[in-house]
Structure formats: C-alpha cells, structure tokens
Design a protein around this motif. Sequence first.
Motif: not given
Length: 317
Positions: A159-165, A149-157
């Motif tokens: 994705e929200e902040y990344k500036m490159r693919e 659940l932590q890692s899924f939240a980390d990935l969501i975060t």
Amino acid sequence: MKHFTSVQDIGDLKQALEKAKQVKEHPFADQELGRNKTVMLIFFNSSLRTRLSTQKAGMNLGMNVMVLDINQGAWKLETERGVIMDGDKPEHILEAIPVMGSYCDIIGVRSFAQFENKADDYNEVILNQFIQYSGKPVFSMEAATRHPLQSFADLITIEEYKMRERPKVVLTWAPHPRALPQAVPNSFAEWMNAADFEFVITHPEGYELDEQFVGDAIVEYDKEKAYRDADFVYAKNWAAYRDPNYGRVLSTDRDWTVDAKKMALTNNAYFMHCLPVRRNMIVSDEVIESSRSIVIPEAANRVVSAQTVLKEILLTM
Ligand code: CP
C-alpha cells in the motif's frame, strides 16, 4: 479481536490498514493501553524479525514482554495425547500451555509445519492447543499453514509503494536447498486475494499450493509471462504441498532465481521477500541490492503489523 491466526481475524482490510497507518505515525500513543499487561512470545522455531518486531510492538504499547524458546532452556514438550512419556520429553504441552497462560495476558506462538503428518500441520494442532487450553488471546507468529503478521506487513508495504490502485503482484517460487513450509506463500496468497489485487502465482509444476489459499489467483507456470508488467515481485521458496510429495524438495532449479533479466520484464517492479533470504538461490545480489528492493522497509513494517494486532487484542480485553 480475540485471536489472530489469519486474514479473517483482522476484519475490514481498509480499516485495518488505516489503523496500521495511525500506529506507524504515532507509535507511542497507546502506552497506557498495555500498562501492566504481559505478552508472552513462545518460539518452537528460530526467528530474528518476528522475535524483535513483536517485542518492540509490545514495548511501544507499554506492555511487559516475556520470551520463551521452547527448544533452548525449556523442558522438551510432548505434543501428542496418549503417548507413554518414557522418552526424552519430560513435560506435556497440555500442562505447559495453561501454566504459560497463567503468567500472561496474551500469547504469541511460532510453530512451523513439521512435515511429518500433513493433517496435523494443516489442522494447526499446536496453535489450536494454545487457543483451546491457554485461556488467553493467542496470535500466530507463524504457524504451520499461515504467517499472518508477515502478510499484514507485506500488505502495508505494498500500500505504501503502489503506484496504481490495483497493482499486479506476482508471487514466485524460488529455489532453496531445504524443505520450507508453505505458511508464507499460503498466507501471502490469502491476503493478496482479500486485498483484491491483480495476483499471479508462478512456480514449477509440482509446487501447487492448497487451493483454499490460491483462491482467485492466476497460476501461471510460464514465469517470464508471469513477470510481465508486474508492479511487485514477491519471492519465496516452499516445499511441495500435494501428495505423495508433501514436504519434499522437487527442484532446486536456479533458473527460478529472481535476477535482473526477469525483473527487466516487469513494470519496474519492487522486489519483496519476508527474509531471511538465501542470496543467489532465491534472489541475485544485484536485485536485492537494487533501489527497487524493499525488503528492509517490509521487515520494518513487521513492528507496525504486530503493534496493530496487539492493540486490537488489548482493546477487546
Ligand atoms: N520473516 C520472518 O518471520 O522472519 P523471522 O523468521 O526471522 O522471524
């Protein structure tokens, strides 16, 4: 989804991220889905974020939520079969689990590695007993080897902040006075590999993680080299995995603390940590208080990951 214990259970990651986005945008859209359904959250270990975010996720879905702290108010549980129960544990987990299962529809379990027996930890003995004997869908709220659940939240975060693919994500070991499980770094590695980011792990020698989690990550012992051009720096402490040092603290070298000097090597990276974090051991005050620290939105996304997973389980019931 029947059970949720690792990245394998979430299915296609892009679809899961899209579902999470919908959950975040419309948190109360599925109130009917959880009506008259009960989720029971069982904690063998302490928690702030997992406890509150998963309760909130259940409530957003219209569910009833029950919380049990096994070591505070419940009977102490014997977990090994065949033991003569003449000690301080009056109840066996093999009765307790089906009883708890009879009171709810879905069960969440938090059960950390105990560092007494590596095979028991890495075979997830407690979590698997819940899966085997509860008769209910089970989701991990951090088990011995993973914290999905932590890692899924980390990935969501990310994705929200990344500036490159395909951002460069660095997982760095950082010092801590006590022996901590490998669940968070294992799981983070598993999800970053699945997301196919440029992924680098850096740690002192002796802190190598289980290869099944390291996967395709680059392991770089030179931390300054690892930090270079990173878009995200994810800090975590963990105890040694490899024998004969399993569960031991081998170093508390504060040269590994995430500080402004190391962050200056990065591509203006965001700082991440699952929390709770020990300031000036894991990360300096300056870095965690900087505008590039995203630990609070990362923790807030724990509601989103939990709600997305609970929703998927409800949909398959
Ligand atoms: N990150 C995390 O799982 O926090 P808690 O231990 O407070 O639940």
